[in-house]
Design a protein around this motif. Structure first.
Motif, mmCIF file in Angstrom:
data_model
loop_
_atom_site.group_PDB
_atom_site.id
_atom_site.type_symbol
_atom_site.label_atom_id
_atom_site.label_comp_id
_atom_site.label_asym_id
_atom_site.label_seq_id
_atom_site.Cartn_x
_atom_site.Cartn_y
_atom_site.Cartn_z
ATOM 1 N N LEU A 1 -3.517 10.485 -2.776
ATOM 2 C CA LEU A 1 -3.571 9.457 -3.814
ATOM 3 C C LEU A 1 -3.167 8.144 -3.169
ATOM 4 C CD1 LEU A 1 -1.939 11.285 -6.862
ATOM 5 C CD2 LEU A 1 -4.335 10.587 -6.640
ATOM 6 N N THR B 1 -7.643 -5.023 -5.604
ATOM 7 C CA THR B 1 -6.700 -3.969 -5.972
ATOM 8 C C THR B 1 -7.484 -2.670 -6.059
ATOM 9 O OG1 THR B 1 -5.387 -5.555 -7.245
ATOM 10 C CG2 THR B 1 -4.984 -3.218 -7.646
ATOM 11 N N THR B 2 -6.991 -1.627 -5.421
ATOM 12 C CA THR B 2 -7.758 -0.393 -5.314
ATOM 13 C C THR B 2 -6.926 0.812 -5.726
ATOM 14 O OG1 THR B 2 -7.139 0.129 -3.034
ATOM 15 C CG2 THR B 2 -8.949 -1.404 -3.354
ATOM 16 N N ARG B 3 -7.642 1.816 -6.226
ATOM 17 C CA ARG B 3 -7.079 3.142 -6.495
ATOM 18 C C ARG B 3 -8.076 4.150 -5.937
ATOM 19 N NH1 ARG B 3 -4.020 -0.208 -7.527
ATOM 20 N NH2 ARG B 3 -2.730 -0.518 -9.399
ATOM 21 N N GLU B 4 -7.565 5.186 -5.254
ATOM 22 C CA GLU B 4 -8.476 6.139 -4.630
ATOM 23 C C GLU B 4 -7.846 7.521 -4.586
ATOM 24 O OE1 GLU B 4 -11.323 6.531 -0.651
ATOM 25 O OE2 GLU B 4 -9.988 4.804 -0.906
ATOM 26 N N ARG C 1 0.855 -1.183 0.000
ATOM 27 C CA ARG C 1 0.000 0.000 0.000
ATOM 28 C C ARG C 1 0.891 1.235 0.000
ATOM 29 N NH1 ARG C 1 -3.741 1.270 5.107
ATOM 30 N NH2 ARG C 1 -1.684 1.726 5.998
ATOM 31 N N ALA D 1 -3.054 3.827 -3.352
ATOM 32 C CA ALA D 1 -3.112 2.592 -4.137
ATOM 33 C C ALA D 1 -2.700 1.443 -3.233
ATOM 34 C CB ALA D 1 -2.198 2.670 -5.355
#
Length: 676
Positions: free
Chosen positions: A456, A492-495, A441, A458
């Motif tokens: 940001l 899997t994440t993006r924020e 992370r 990820a």
């Protein structure tokens, strides 16, 4: 404005509102610089109110603005003002979360994901930093089956998003840390009595003590009972089933629970033990049970944690933890045999687990804070059983154990020009199922102004399939097939997170996220046998936004949020039990009479697909009136839940005949707290 255009326009509208709030804010001094040159005694009160600090996100104390997530904190005052009776009540008010109930357990969904047959295993639940998910179902108990009386909760920290980089398995969609109260916060003997509709009765006795040498002690015991009401299920009101009482379940929705908490601390060492014993009548005829029969479930759980925290050197802090947990489930139900006659069946599980961890926080490097950690765990018992009582017949006797090990490192780096980087990675090794997993992370935090922060984020997280999903096997027309070949879930994440501190008190947050889940585990009906089975579906994707506002208008506080989320499977079809829209508002205000306060909340959800049909959208309002100084040592509160008696329902899932299950109508409660 057309209905089709509304979802596309709402993000723009929300962004415009937040920008308007930002333009109204007053400029302030840089919080980071101010903290370095001022002592707490010289910081203005308004600035102190904005210093929101959390420990759950990174395992060390940090301002929420620095945390690698859009963290939300609820306090004991929130619990009191809104009359929340369970952890589920509190979590249901948070952005992006939604709670369902099948008249047995409460279930938590996030950002469009709530899979049938899942017992909250995609959230990690901590009590005072100690993991309490059990070793058979990985279940996080959040309803009346939960470990704690809500009066004993000091604060709730919710860290949305993947948390496996710090916590390992189960932290797919968030980490919930419930911090209990201390003896110093009670300062003597306290008690409470609650009475309400549907025969609800609650009683609690608590004692707190704090010594001059820093020793602290808290003792609490509480009991809860509700007789419930008769429920009508039209699916069982059919001419070919005359023995189902025309679809009415009479006196079967009762609920009983007892909670105990012991907590003591001295010199950096804290010992805490919590226990719950809860028995619930099951009125729904789920899993093929005979409708109208006196079915019930009993859940007991005990958690013991011993923690030690010390600064052993100016630049080195150590934290160690030992824990032990035990959980037992027993389900008693009547099921039709081959001749159609009812047979008494006992279904159960026994879990026992142990764990140890050691963390070291290093601050000797300039502008860095490094955390190194190692964990060991032993799931000593992961047993499941099932048998017919009359005549006796053993149907399932599965006994298993497993071990796990993990190491992790996290580094928070302060960079020039207002940048901060929080990066971490964890390696987990699970014995059963055989799982080796790296979970990274990284979050880049930019403080554009003293009031504005951009994040940001990820990361990735995982969940190993639990013993129930892999090994539970039960013959019969309403049984279940085991699947020991289940693979772990991976997300899997993006924020992108925008945070703004409002002038005069409060803050606004906007989050844009995208999730991809591989090998999502779901309970399905096997086409060949007609039995239930857990399988990995190929992939699921979710995207959306969450906008939240927490604003003070003098003595009035408003907390509101809106979430738009779209979760789809590989076929492009929206997931079951996944609302597109969530809107929430919580308002507290003084009443000006004997310390009176009003807490009102509105919880709205869009419709959700079911296996057959859909559960319609709804808005539910709850209101609590409190008199904090009714008597010299007493407080009185009156609550109305679902105050307008709104009719709404939750998705049932493949274990139910009913595609949707009606939620509770209007209920009333009166609570009296006193201090000796």
């Amino acid at each position: 404005m057309s209905k089709r255009f509304l979802p596309r326009a709402l993000p723009v509208i929300v962004c415009a509102v937040l920008l308007h709030c930002a333009s109204a804010a007053q400029a302030g001094t840089d919080a980071a610089d101010g903290a370095a040159i001022r002592t707490l005694s010289t910081i203005p009160l308004e600035d102190l109110m904005q210093m929101r600090v959390v420990t759950t996100a990174s395992k060390f104390a940090q301002p929420i603005s620095d945390a690698p997530s859009s963290v939300v904190v609820l306090t004991a005052a929130d619990i009191r003002d809104f009359g929340w009776r369970t952890l589920a009540d509190a979590l249901a008010t948070l952005p992006g979360l939604y709670v369902t109930n099948d008249r047995n357990y409460a279930y938590l969904g996030a950002r469009g994901f709530l899979r049938p047959g899942d017992y909250n295993s995609r959230f990690l639940l901590l009590v005072d930093g100690v993991r309490v998910n059990d070793a058979v179902y990985d279940q996080a108990l959040i309803g009346t089956e939960g470990l704690l009386d809500m009066d004993m909760v000091k604060r709730i920290e919710f860290v949305p998003g993947p948390g496996s980089a710090v916590y390992g398995s189960n932290a797919l969609f968030g980490v919930i840390n419930v911090v209990t109260r201390d003896g110093s916060g009670l300062s003597g003997l306290q008690g409470s009595l609650t009475g309400g509709t549907q025969g609800e009765r609650r009683a609690r006795t608590s004692y707190g003590w704090h010594g001059q040498n820093g020793a602290d002690l808290l003792l609490s015991a509480s009991a809860f009972n509700r007789t419930g009401r008769d429920l009508y299920f039209p699916e069982f009101d059919t001419p070919d089933t005359p023995d189902t009482h025309h679809g009415v379940a009479r006196r079967l929705d009762w609920d009983r629970a007892q909670n105990f908490l012991v907590k003591g601390s001295f010199g950096g060492v804290t010992l805490s033990a919590s226990h719950v014993a809860r028995t619930k009548g099951v009125p729904t005829g789920s899993f093929g049970a005979v409708f109208g029969a006196p079915d019930r479930t009993r859940d007991t759980q005990t958690s013991i944690g011993l923690t030690w925290n010390a600064r052993v050197a100016p630049a080195l802090a150590l934290a160690a933890q030992l824990q032990s947990g035990q959980a037992d489930y027993v389900g008693t139900g009547w099921y039709p045999d081959d001749a159609g006659l009812p047979r008494l069946n006992i279904d159960g599980a026994h879990a026992r687990w142990y764990g140890a961890s050691l963390n070291a926080t290093l601050t000797n490097l300039p502008h860095q804070k490094i955390v190194l950690g190692a964990e060991l765990g032993n799931d000593a018992r992961r047993d499941q059983y099932n048998y017919d009582a009359q005549p006796y017949a053993r149907l399932l006797d599965d006994r298993r154990s497993a071990t796990r090990q993990a190491v992790f490192v996290e580094d928070e780096i302060q960079l020039p020009a207002g940048f901060l980087v929080n990066a971490g990675v964890r390696f987990d090794n699970h014995e059963s199922p055989d799982t080796h997993r790296f979970s990274p992370r990284v979050a880049v935090v930019y403080k554009a102004t003293s009031a504005d922060t951009v994040k940001l984020i990820a990361g990735s997280a995982f969940r190993t399939p639990n013993a129930y999903e892999m090994y539970y096997a039960l013959p019969g027309s309403d049984g279940q097939i085991p699947n020991p070949n289940l693979r772990r879930e991976r997300v899997t994440t993006r924020e992108l997170v925008l945070e703004h501190t409002l002038a005069g008190g409060g803050h606004a947050t906007l989050s844009l996220f995208r999730y991809r889940v591989d090998d999502l585990i779901s309970q399905q009906v096997d086409a060949a046998s007609g039995l239930l089975i857990f399988r990995n579906i190929d992939q699921a994707n979710a995207r959306g936004l969450e906008a939240a506002l927490d604003r003070d208008f003098g003595p009035v506080r408003l907390r509101a949020s809106y979430s738009w989320q779209l979760a789809r499977g590989t076929d492009g079809v929206p997931l079951i039990d996944s609302p597109r829209h969530l809107a929430k508002a919580n308002l507290t205000a003084p009443l000006g009479w004997r310390g009176g306060r009003v807490g009102a909340e509105l919880l709205c959800s869009g419709k959700r697909l079911a296996d057959q049909g859909a559960a319609g959208g709804y808005c539910v309002a709850n209101v609590t009136l409190s008199a904090l100084r009714l008597l010299p040592r007493a407080e009185l509160s009156l609550s109305a839940y679902n105050a307008f008696d709104r009719r709404y329902a939750d998705v049932g899932g493949p274990a139910f005949v009913q595609p949707t299950l009606a939620r509770e109508g209007r209920t009333l409660a009166a609570k009296l707290d006193w201090r000796f």
